[in-house]
Design a protein around this motif. Structure first.
Motif, PDB file in Angstrom:
ATOM      1  N   UNK A 165      -1.458 -49.800  25.788  1.00 33.43           N
ATOM      2  CA  UNK A 165      -1.197 -49.618  27.221  1.00 33.43           C
ATOM      3  C   UNK A 165      -0.677 -50.904  27.853  1.00 33.43           C
ATOM      4  N   UNK A 166       0.086 -51.645  27.090  1.00 36.80           N
ATOM      5  CA  UNK A 166       0.581 -52.935  27.586  1.00 36.80           C
ATOM      6  C   UNK A 166       1.447 -52.710  28.838  1.00 36.80           C
ATOM      7  N   UNK A 167       1.097 -53.366  29.958  1.00 35.45           N
ATOM      8  CA  UNK A 167       1.863 -53.135  31.198  1.00 35.45           C
ATOM      9  C   UNK A 167       3.281 -53.688  31.091  1.00 35.45           C
ATOM     10  N   UNK A 168       4.153 -53.146  31.893  1.00 34.24           N
ATOM     11  CA  UNK A 168       5.532 -53.641  31.947  1.00 34.24           C
ATOM     12  C   UNK A 168       5.568 -54.953  32.724  1.00 34.24           C
ATOM     13  N   UNK A 169       6.052 -56.045  32.107  1.00 34.35           N
ATOM     14  CA  UNK A 169       6.138 -57.320  32.838  1.00 34.35           C
ATOM     15  C   UNK A 169       7.064 -57.191  34.050  1.00 34.35           C
ATOM     16  N   UNK A 170       6.684 -57.881  35.132  1.00 37.16           N
ATOM     17  CA  UNK A 170       7.466 -57.829  36.368  1.00 37.16           C
ATOM     18  C   UNK A 170       7.841 -59.239  36.805  1.00 37.16           C
ATOM     19  N   UNK A 171       8.897 -59.317  37.576  1.00 37.04           N
ATOM     20  CA  UNK A 171       9.388 -60.597  38.074  1.00 37.04           C
ATOM     21  C   UNK A 171       8.766 -60.892  39.428  1.00 37.04           C
ATOM     22  N   UNK A 172       7.954 -61.925  39.466  1.00 37.13           N
ATOM     23  CA  UNK A 172       7.276 -62.255  40.716  1.00 37.13           C
ATOM     24  C   UNK A 172       8.264 -62.636  41.821  1.00 37.13           C
ATOM     25  N   UNK A 173       9.387 -63.198  41.433  1.00 35.02           N
ATOM     26  CA  UNK A 173      10.364 -63.651  42.428  1.00 35.02           C
ATOM     27  C   UNK A 173      10.989 -62.498  43.202  1.00 35.02           C
ATOM     28  N   UNK A 174      11.096 -61.333  42.549  1.00 38.32           N
ATOM     29  CA  UNK A 174      11.846 -60.240  43.174  1.00 38.32           C
ATOM     30  C   UNK A 174      11.050 -58.947  43.341  1.00 38.32           C
ATOM     31  N   UNK A 175       9.903 -58.836  42.670  1.00 35.79           N
ATOM     32  CA  UNK A 175       9.163 -57.576  42.661  1.00 35.79           C
ATOM     33  C   UNK A 175       7.845 -57.746  43.414  1.00 35.79           C
ATOM     34  N   UNK A 176       7.728 -57.057  44.562  1.00 39.07           N
ATOM     35  CA  UNK A 176       6.526 -57.192  45.378  1.00 39.07           C
ATOM     36  C   UNK A 176       5.301 -56.540  44.736  1.00 39.07           C
ATOM     37  N   UNK A 177       5.508 -55.725  43.713  1.00 36.84           N
ATOM     38  CA  UNK A 177       4.372 -55.079  43.049  1.00 36.84           C
ATOM     39  C   UNK A 177       3.805 -55.934  41.917  1.00 36.84           C
ATOM     40  N   UNK A 178       4.372 -57.121  41.727  1.00 32.69           N
ATOM     41  CA  UNK A 178       3.837 -58.029  40.704  1.00 32.69           C
ATOM     42  C   UNK A 178       2.363 -58.316  40.993  1.00 32.69           C
ATOM     43  N   UNK A 179       1.542 -58.367  39.939  1.00 32.95           N
ATOM     44  CA  UNK A 179       0.113 -58.606  40.105  1.00 32.95           C
ATOM     45  C   UNK A 179      -0.328 -59.753  39.217  1.00 32.95           C
ATOM     46  N   UNK A 180      -1.138 -60.620  39.764  1.00 33.30           N
ATOM     47  CA  UNK A 180      -1.637 -61.754  38.980  1.00 33.30           C
ATOM     48  C   UNK A 180      -2.668 -61.309  37.944  1.00 33.30           C
ATOM     49  N   UNK A 181      -3.255 -60.123  38.159  1.00 30.81           N
ATOM     50  CA  UNK A 181      -4.255 -59.618  37.218  1.00 30.81           C
ATOM     51  C   UNK A 181      -3.828 -58.227  36.765  1.00 30.81           C
ATOM     52  N   UNK A 182      -2.948 -58.156  35.795  1.00 30.92           N
ATOM     53  CA  UNK A 182      -2.428 -56.855  35.355  1.00 30.92           C
ATOM     54  C   UNK A 182      -3.509 -56.006  34.697  1.00 30.92           C
ATOM     55  N   UNK A 183      -3.202 -54.728  34.571  1.00 35.93           N
ATOM     56  CA  UNK A 183      -4.135 -53.757  34.007  1.00 35.93           C
ATOM     57  C   UNK A 183      -4.556 -54.152  32.599  1.00 35.93           C
ATOM     58  N   UNK A 184      -5.855 -54.105  32.374  1.00 34.51           N
ATOM     59  CA  UNK A 184      -6.430 -54.327  31.050  1.00 34.51           C
ATOM     60  C   UNK A 184      -7.140 -53.058  30.613  1.00 34.51           C
ATOM     61  N   UNK A 185      -6.997 -52.705  29.357  1.00 30.92           N
ATOM     62  CA  UNK A 185      -7.549 -51.439  28.868  1.00 30.92           C
ATOM     63  C   UNK A 185      -8.785 -51.633  27.984  1.00 30.92           C
ATOM     64  N   UNK A 186      -9.542 -52.710  28.227  1.00 32.24           N
ATOM     65  CA  UNK A 186     -10.687 -52.961  27.363  1.00 32.24           C
ATOM     66  C   UNK A 186     -11.792 -53.723  28.086  1.00 32.24           C
ATOM     67  N   UNK A 187     -13.026 -53.456  27.667  1.00 28.10           N
ATOM     68  CA  UNK A 187     -14.180 -54.298  27.981  1.00 28.10           C
ATOM     69  C   UNK A 187     -14.510 -55.050  26.699  1.00 28.10           C
ATOM     70  N   UNK A 188     -14.522 -56.368  26.779  1.00 27.13           N
ATOM     71  CA  UNK A 188     -14.714 -57.171  25.573  1.00 27.13           C
ATOM     72  C   UNK A 188     -15.933 -58.073  25.704  1.00 27.13           C
ATOM     73  N   UNK A 189     -16.630 -58.249  24.580  1.00 23.32           N
ATOM     74  CA  UNK A 189     -17.832 -59.073  24.524  1.00 23.32           C
ATOM     75  C   UNK A 189     -17.691 -60.107  23.415  1.00 23.32           C
TER      76      UNK A 189
END
Length: 714
Positions: A165-189
Motif C-alpha cells: 500500500x505504498x502511497x504515491x509520492x507528492x511534490x510539496x512545492x506544487x501539491x497542497x495534499x502533500x502530507x508530512x506523515x503519509x499513510x502507514x499500513x502497519x503497527x510495528x514493535x
C-alpha cells in the motif's frame, strides 16, 4: 528502464534479507477467541508470569467462538541484533486505542511510544503508570505483547519500501495534499529479547476484544461494598486522636465515610519505611483499629516497598535486595520466595491481623532519579528493566494474596501496574493534577485493563472543588486525598450543599456501581470506558431539530474526532464532566434516545447537545430503557447480609431489562456460588410503568428489602 531494474533489484535484496531474518510464528487458539503466537525463544519471565493470574475459562466460553481477525501470514516477525521485530497489518480507516494509561489522547494511531513504567511526565509517549502493551482496533480486535521489557511501538508511522500500500509520492512545492506523515499500513514493535509471546483477541466488536482480554487475565476485581463508598485520606502526621476527631466530624455533619487512608506518618519511619506503627502517634494500634471499626470505619495504609535499616526484618532481607537503594532503603527482590516471606509477613502480622483493610502502594512507578537505574542488579538474576516493568504487579499480587487467604476482600491504591494486572484490587492514582487529563485517563483505563481515580485534593475556588468532586463520584474510587492540604468535603462553604448531595448520591447509587463491577468480574466489561466502545456512537444519524438547543447535525464530525471529556459509566450512564470556568459544554449523544439522569427529561437522539447545567449538576444521561437501582443515602456501605430498600428508577420508553447482582459484599464466597443475579424488567403502561424482579434463589444471598418503582419523567 534502468531505474526500474535498480528498484526491482533493491526490492529483491530487501526481500532476501528479510527472509533470512524472518521468524515463524507458531499460533494456537488457547481460549475461545484468544490466540497465542510464539516467536523465537521467549524469556522465562514476562508480564503474565509476574501477575500470576488465571483465565476465567467459563466466562470466556460464554463469549463464544470467533474468527482470527487477521490473515496469519500478514503478521510478520523477524529477529535481528538480539531483538524481535513484529509487524501487524493496519487498514487505512482503522483507529487504534490503548497502549496503556494515557492522559491526553484517546486516538493512538500515528504515535511512536516506548512502553515504560514511569511517573507520568505530561506527554503520552508510553512512559506512564500502566504502560500495558495491549492495543485495540476500531475493526474489533486486540493485540497483547507479553514482555516485561521496555517495548517500542510505531503505531502506523513507518512506511516500508516493499509495502503493498505504498502511497504515491507528492511534490510539496506544487501539491497542497502533500502530507508530512503519509499513510502507514502497519503497527510495528521492537522487543529487546530473542523471542516473545503474542496474544490476539477477537471481537467482533472492540468491546468484545476487551472483554476477552480482561477475562483472560482473570476478570476485573469485584471490590467489597465498602470500597465503593467514600474515602478520606488524612494529613501525613495525624495522630490517632486527630484521625478519630475527623471521623467523628464526618458523622456529625452527615457525610458518608467508609474507609480512611493513613499516610506515611503511621510508620515509625518512612522514605524508607519500617512498616511498624509510630507508637507516639498510635500508642495502641490494635485498639484504635478495633474502635474505629465499631464506628463503621476501615483503614488503608500508605506504604512504599523500600526497607529502612530500622525495619525489624532489615538484616534478614538485606542479602535478598537490589544492588541499588531507593531513598537509601533496600529494594526487596520480590520474585524470591524468602524475600516475599520476610516482607509480606511483616504487613500481615503488624497490620492486617489487627484489622487493617488495605494499602496504598506508592512510588513503584518512577521518576528515574527516584527508582533504581537500569544498571542495578537483583539477586534473582532478573534485570532492573524487567523488575521496573513488573514491581507494581508484584506488590499488588502478593498483598492481594494475604487478604484472599483470609477470605477478605480489599480495595486500595497503587502507582504502577501493567499487562496482567486486571484482577488486582487496586486503583491507579498519581501526583499529576489536571482535571481534564484525569478524565481522559479514566476513559483510557478501559482500554488498559486497569482502574483509575480522578482523586480530589485541593482547589483554587469552590467551583473547581465542586467540579472535581462531581466527576470523582462517577469513578472507581470516590476519594479526597488530603495528605498535604487537609481539605474536607465541607472546606469550601459556598458549594458545601452541592458537595454533600453528591457524596450522598454516591451512596445511593451503590447497587448500580456494585452490579457494574460484578459485570467487570464475570463478563469483563470495564465499568468506566470510552464512548468509542458504545453501540451507536460511530453510526451516522439524520439531521434533526428540536426545542432542546440541538445543533444542526454536527454529530458525524464529532464522532470522527477524539472524544476525551465524556465517558460511559456502567451499562446505562453517559457522564460529561464540567471543568472550572465552564458554563456550557457540548455532549455527543450516541444513536438512540437519551434522558437526563436527574429529571428523566428527553435530552436527544444521536446528536450533539449544548448544555448549561449550573453548579448543581454534572451532566449525566441515561439510555432509553435504562434502569438504575438506588438505595437510601446511608453514611456507610451496607454490612455483610444487611438488607436494604431498593428504588428502581426507569428512564425512557422502550422496555427495560437489568440484571442486579447480590452477594455478601465482603468475602470471596461468591467464588463458591454464593451470589445471585436478579432479573429486573420494566415496561411503560398507560398510567406509568409496570416492574417485576425475579424471586431470590434458594440458599443464595438476598439483601433486598422493600422495593419501589419510579418512572423518571418530566
Amino acid at each position: 528502464m534502468k531505474a526500474a531494474r535498480i528498484l526491482l533489484g533493491i526490492a529483491l535484496l530487501l526481500s532476501l534479507f528479510f527472509k533470512a531474518n524472518s521468524q515463524n510464528i507458531s499460533w494456537s487458539e488457547v481460549m475461545p477467541g484468544v490466540w497465542k503466537g510464539v516467536v523465537g525463544t521467549p524469556e522465562a519471565y514476562d508480564l503474565l508470569k509476574a501477575a500470576g493470574t488465571s483465565p476465567n475459562i467459563e466466562a470466556l466460553s460464554k463469549l463464544g467462538k470467533a474468527n482470527f481477525p487477521f490473515v496469519q501470514q500478514n503478521i510478520v516477525a523477524s529477529l535481528r541484533d538480539g531483538k524481535t521485530q513484529l509487524r501487524f497489518p493496519l487498514e487505512k480507516n482503522e483507529q487504534l486505542y490503548g497502549f496503556g494509561l494515557n492522559f491526553q489522547t484517546v486516538h493512538q494511531r500515528g504515535k511512536i511510544l516506548e512502553l515504560h513504567v514511569d511517573h507520568y511526565g505530561g506527554k503520552d509517549n508510553g512512559r506512564t503508570h500502566a504502560p500495558t502493551p495491549f492495543y485495540i482496533s476500531s475493526n474489533g480486535y486486540g493485540v497483547f505483547i507479553n514482555t516485561a521489557r521496555y517495548l517500542k511501538v510505531w503505531a502506523g508511522t513507518g512506511v516500508r519500501k516493499d509495502s503493498e500500500n505504498f502511497p504515491t509520492p507528492k511534490d510539496r512545492n506544487t501539491d497542497k495534499t502533500w502530507a508530512s506523515r503519509p499513510y502507514s499500513d502497519a503497527v510495528e514493535f521492537q522487543v529487546p529479547a530473542g523471542g516473545v509471546e503474542i496474544y490476539v483477541f477477537a471481537g467482533p466488536k472492540p468491546l468484545d476484544a476487551i472483554k476477552r482480554y480482561n477475562l483472560f487475565n482473570g476478570g476485573g476485581y469485584l471490590p467489597p461494598k465498602w470500597g465503593l463508598g467514600f474515602t478520606q485520606r488524612v494529613m501525613t502526621r495525624f495522630t490517632a486522636a486527630e484521625v478519630e476527631k475527623e471521623i467523628d466530624t464526618f458523622n456529625e455533619k452527615g457525610y458518608p465515610l467508609d474507609f480512611v487512608g493513613l499516610e506515611p506518618g503511621w510508620q515509625s519511619k518512612a522514605y524508607p519505611g519500617t512498616f511498624t506503627w509510630d507508637m507516639g502517634r498510635f500508642p495502641d494500634p490494635q485498639k484504635f483499629v478495633t474502635d474505629m471499626r465499631s464506628k463503621g470505619i476501615r483503614f488503608n495504609l500508605w506504604i512504599n516497598p523500600y526497607v529502612s535499616p530500622d525495619a525489624p526484618f532489615y538484616k534478614e532481607i538485606l542479602p535478598l535486595t537490589s544492588s541499588h537503594t531507593v531513598w537509601l532503603g533496600v529494594v526487596p527482590d520480590l520474585t524470591l520466595p524468602k524475600a516475599r516471606e520476610l516482607f509480606f509477613s511483616q504487613l500481615q502480622q503488624n497490620q492486617i491481623e489487627i484489622g487493617v483493610s488495605g494499602y496504598k502502594i506508592d512510588e513503584v512507578d518512577g521518576y528515574d532519579h527516584y527508582l533504581w537505574p537500569d544498571v542495578a542488579t537483583f539477586p534473582s538474576g532478573l534485570s532492573a528493566e524487567q523488575m521496573r516493568q513488573t514491581y507494581g504487579l508484584l506488590m499488588q499480587r502478593y498483598t492481594a494474596e494475604i487478604f484472599k487467604k483470609r477470605n477478605q476482600r480489599t480495595f486500595g491504591l497503587v502507582r504502577a501496574s501493567n499487562g496482567g494486572g486486571t484482577s488486582f484490587p487496586y486503583v491507579l492514582y498519581n501526583d499529576y493534577y489536571n482535571h481534564e487529563d484525569f478524565i481522559t485517563a479514566l476513559i483510557n483505563s478501559g482500554f488498559a485493563g486497569v482502574l483509575w481515580t480522578p482523586e480530589v485534593r485541593a482547589s483554587k475556588t469552590g467551583e473547581e472543588w465542586l467540579r472535581r468532586f462531581q466527576s470523582n463520584v462517577f469513578s472507581p474510587m470516590a476519594m479526597i486525598n488530603a495528605w498535604s492540604s487537609g481539605t474536607k468535603p465541607w472546606s469550601y462553604p459556598e458549594v458545601e450543599k452541592q458537595v454533600k448531595s453528591f457524596a450522598l448520591l454516591r451512596m445511593q447509587m451503590m447497587p448500580y456501581w456494585y452490579t457494574e463491577f460484578a459485570k467487570y468480574h464475570f463478563e469483563g466489561t470495564p465499568p468506566f470506558r470510552a464512548m468509542n466502545l458504545e453501540d451507536g456512537f460511530n453510526q451516522e444519524v439524520k439531521k434533526e431539530k428540536t426545542n432542546l438547543n440541538l445543533e444542526e447535525n454536527p454529530y458525524a464530525e464529532a464522532v470522527s474526532k477524539e472524544i476525551k471529556d465524556q465517558y460511559m459509566a456502567g451499562e446505562y450512564l453517559l457522564v460529561a464532566p464540567m471543568f472550572a470556568g465552564q458554563v456550557t459544554r457540548k455532549v455527543v449523544l450516541p444513536k438512540g434516545k437519551w434522558y437526563d439522569f436527574y429529571t428523566g427529561e428527553f435530552a436527544g437522539e444521536g446528536t450533539v447537545i449544548t448544555v448549561t447545567p449550573g453548579l448543581d449538576k454534572i451532566p449525566v444521561y441515561v439510555k432509553d430503557g435504562g434502569i438504575i437501582p438506588m438505595m437510601p443515602a446511608m453514611l456507610h456501605a451496607p454490612k455483610s447480609g444487611e438488607k436494604i430498600d431498593l428504588e428502581i428508577r426507569y428512564y425512557g420508553e422502550k422496555p427495560g431489562q437489568y440484571l442486579l447482582y447480590d452477594d455478601d459484599g465482603e468475602t470471596f464466597n461468591y467464588e463458591k456460588g454464593q451470589y445471585s443475579w436478579r432479573q429486573i424488567n420494566v415496561q411503560r403502561t398507560a398510567n406509568g410503568i409496570k416492574g417485576t424482579i425475579s424471586a431470590p434463589e434458594k440458599n443464595k444471598p438476598n439483601t433486598l428489602g422493600k422495593i419501589t418503582w419510579t418512572l423518571m419523567t418530566k
